[in-house]
Structure formats: structure tokens, C-alpha cells
Write a protein that holds these residues in place. Sequence first.
Motif, PDB file in Angstrom:
ATOM      1  N   PRO A  44      72.783  66.325 138.971  1.00 52.50           N
ATOM      2  CA  PRO A  44      71.795  66.227 137.896  1.00 52.50           C
ATOM      3  C   PRO A  44      72.414  66.030 136.507  1.00 52.50           C
ATOM      4  N   ALA A  45      73.662  66.379 136.326  1.00 51.35           N
ATOM      5  CA  ALA A  45      74.326  66.239 135.015  1.00 51.35           C
ATOM      6  C   ALA A  45      74.966  64.870 134.827  1.00 51.35           C
ATOM      7  N   GLU A  46      74.921  64.011 135.824  1.00 49.30           N
ATOM      8  CA  GLU A  46      75.617  62.719 135.781  1.00 49.30           C
ATOM      9  C   GLU A  46      75.235  61.869 134.562  1.00 49.30           C
ATOM     10  N   ALA A  47      73.989  61.901 134.153  1.00 48.93           N
ATOM     11  CA  ALA A  47      73.521  61.071 133.036  1.00 48.93           C
ATOM     12  C   ALA A  47      74.065  61.531 131.683  1.00 48.93           C
ATOM     13  N   LEU A  48      74.646  62.725 131.613  1.00 49.11           N
ATOM     14  CA  LEU A  48      75.187  63.207 130.337  1.00 49.11           C
ATOM     15  C   LEU A  48      76.243  62.268 129.771  1.00 49.11           C
ATOM     16  N   GLN A  49      77.046  61.670 130.614  1.00 44.67           N
ATOM     17  CA  GLN A  49      78.066  60.747 130.120  1.00 44.67           C
ATOM     18  C   GLN A  49      77.426  59.622 129.302  1.00 44.67           C
ATOM     19  N   GLN A  50      76.324  59.075 129.762  1.00 36.78           N
ATOM     20  CA  GLN A  50      75.641  58.016 129.015  1.00 36.78           C
ATOM     21  C   GLN A  50      75.105  58.538 127.685  1.00 36.78           C
ATOM     22  N   VAL A  51      74.639  59.793 127.679  1.00 41.65           N
ATOM     23  CA  VAL A  51      74.161  60.387 126.431  1.00 41.65           C
ATOM     24  C   VAL A  51      75.309  60.485 125.431  1.00 41.65           C
ATOM     25  N   TRP A  52      76.488  60.943 125.873  1.00 34.65           N
ATOM     26  CA  TRP A  52      77.631  61.075 124.957  1.00 34.65           C
ATOM     27  C   TRP A  52      78.080  59.709 124.441  1.00 34.65           C
ATOM     28  N   ILE A  53      78.058  58.707 125.288  1.00 33.82           N
ATOM     29  CA  ILE A  53      78.446  57.365 124.852  1.00 33.82           C
ATOM     30  C   ILE A  53      77.437  56.814 123.850  1.00 33.82           C
ATOM     31  N   ALA A  54      76.144  57.039 124.103  1.00 33.97           N
ATOM     32  CA  ALA A  54      75.104  56.605 123.158  1.00 33.97           C
ATOM     33  C   ALA A  54      75.241  57.336 121.829  1.00 33.97           C
ATOM     34  N   LEU A  55      75.562  58.625 121.887  1.00 35.47           N
ATOM     35  CA  LEU A  55      75.757  59.406 120.667  1.00 35.47           C
ATOM     36  C   LEU A  55      76.913  58.832 119.846  1.00 35.47           C
ATOM     37  N   ARG A  56      78.014  58.512 120.522  1.00 35.10           N
ATOM     38  CA  ARG A  56      79.161  57.927 119.819  1.00 35.10           C
ATOM     39  C   ARG A  56      78.781  56.589 119.192  1.00 35.10           C
ATOM     40  N   ALA A  57      78.038  55.766 119.915  1.00 41.78           N
ATOM     41  CA  ALA A  57      77.613  54.465 119.387  1.00 41.78           C
ATOM     42  C   ALA A  57      76.728  54.652 118.154  1.00 41.78           C
ATOM     43  N   SER A  58      75.882  55.648 118.188  1.00 46.50           N
ATOM     44  CA  SER A  58      75.006  55.933 117.056  1.00 46.50           C
ATOM     45  C   SER A  58      75.820  56.392 115.845  1.00 46.50           C
ATOM     46  N   GLU A  59      76.783  57.278 116.074  1.00 52.65           N
ATOM     47  CA  GLU A  59      77.665  57.719 114.981  1.00 52.65           C
ATOM     48  C   GLU A  59      78.412  56.534 114.384  1.00 52.65           C
ATOM     49  N   ARG A  60      78.968  55.699 115.252  1.00 51.20           N
ATOM     50  CA  ARG A  60      79.711  54.527 114.784  1.00 51.20           C
ATOM     51  C   ARG A  60      78.843  53.619 113.930  1.00 51.20           C
ATOM     52  N   ALA A  61      77.583  53.430 114.352  1.00 53.69           N
ATOM     53  CA  ALA A  61      76.685  52.534 113.629  1.00 53.69           C
ATOM     54  C   ALA A  61      76.546  52.939 112.163  1.00 53.69           C
ATOM     55  N   ILE A  62      76.580  54.225 111.896  1.00 56.46           N
ATOM     56  CA  ILE A  62      76.480  54.697 110.515  1.00 56.46           C
ATOM     57  C   ILE A  62      77.857  54.774 109.866  1.00 56.46           C
ATOM     58  N   LEU A  63      78.789  55.465 110.503  1.00 51.88           N
ATOM     59  CA  LEU A  63      80.084  55.750 109.880  1.00 51.88           C
ATOM     60  C   LEU A  63      80.948  54.516 109.683  1.00 51.88           C
ATOM     61  N   GLU A  64      80.752  53.492 110.474  1.00 52.98           N
ATOM     62  CA  GLU A  64      81.520  52.256 110.279  1.00 52.98           C
ATOM     63  C   GLU A  64      80.842  51.302 109.294  1.00 52.98           C
ATOM     64  N   GLU A  65      79.619  51.627 108.912  1.00 54.50           N
ATOM     65  CA  GLU A  65      78.906  50.809 107.928  1.00 54.50           C
ATOM     66  C   GLU A  65      79.097  51.333 106.511  1.00 54.50           C
ATOM     67  N   VAL A  66      79.225  52.644 106.378  1.00 59.91           N
ATOM     68  CA  VAL A  66      79.338  53.256 105.056  1.00 59.91           C
ATOM     69  C   VAL A  66      80.796  53.233 104.613  1.00 59.91           C
TER      70      VAL A  66
END
Length: 149
Positions: free
Chosen positions: A102-124
Motif C-alpha cells: 500500500p505504500a508503493e505510491a509514496l515514491q511518486q508523491v516524493w518525486i512530484a513534491l521534488r518537481a514542485s519544489e524545483r518549479a519554484i526554486l529554479e525560477e526564483v
Amino acid sequence: MRLSARVDYALRAAAELAAAGDGPTTVGELAKEQDMPPKYLENILLQMRRAGLVRGQRGPEGGYVLARAASEITLADVIRAVDGPLANVRGERPEHVGYRGPAEALQQVWIALRASERAILEEVTLDSVATGMLPDRVRQLAADPSAWD
């Protein structure tokens, strides 16, 4: 997202250097302006120097300057220089962490979180922080009252 004191100090010092322009700024001046411990800040600036983000100038007129234009240095660059990768799980990159059942999908959540952080932190950039001219997307996100909860 959790930012360490090291990252907070690095970003604040970098914004001060961006605002200072071409002239060198001493560790003491940076520490005083941002109310930070000078010795701790010196270590952070050494890490930033090793990463090629700042240059040190010796002598009576010495201090630190940005190694590149403030418009070319992102917040992500500074964070990576002093704290490593933007997102990690128990010290590992999200793509290297595996889960079962049941925890298998967590990896995708962490990758999406990193992508979201990058979208802001690499733009500013340091320039946009120092001038207060943040990208529209960042201003829009911060203007949402639910972002402050």
C-alpha cells in the motif's frame, strides 16, 4: 518543506550580496544586516565559494561578491550548495527509495513534491528576491490566503 538554518542564512546572505552589486561585502556586514552569527556564516560562505556561487576578495577592501550575475543564480543553486539535493527521503534521492504494498505510491508523491519544489526554486533568482520582483506564479501562489495556513 523544511529549510535548515544553514539554508536560511545562505539565502539571506546571498540576497544581501545581490543587493550590494559589484562591491565586496564582509562577513561582519552580512551577519549584522541579517542578524546571523558571523562564524557560522563564514562556513556557509565557504561552501558557497566551493560551489562557485561567491568569490572572496582579500585585503582591506575585501569581502564576498557573487561569482555570477544575481539574475543567473537561483534559490535552488544556493540550497543545493549548502544542503545538497532539494528533496530526499532518509538521505536518499526519491527515485532510489522503494516501497512495497500500500505504500508503493509514496515514491511518486516524493518525486512530484521534488518537481514542485524545483518549479519554484529554479525560477526564483537572487535578483528577483533582492529587488522584490518575484515571478508572477510565485506572487500568485503566495497571494492565496490558504497558502498562509
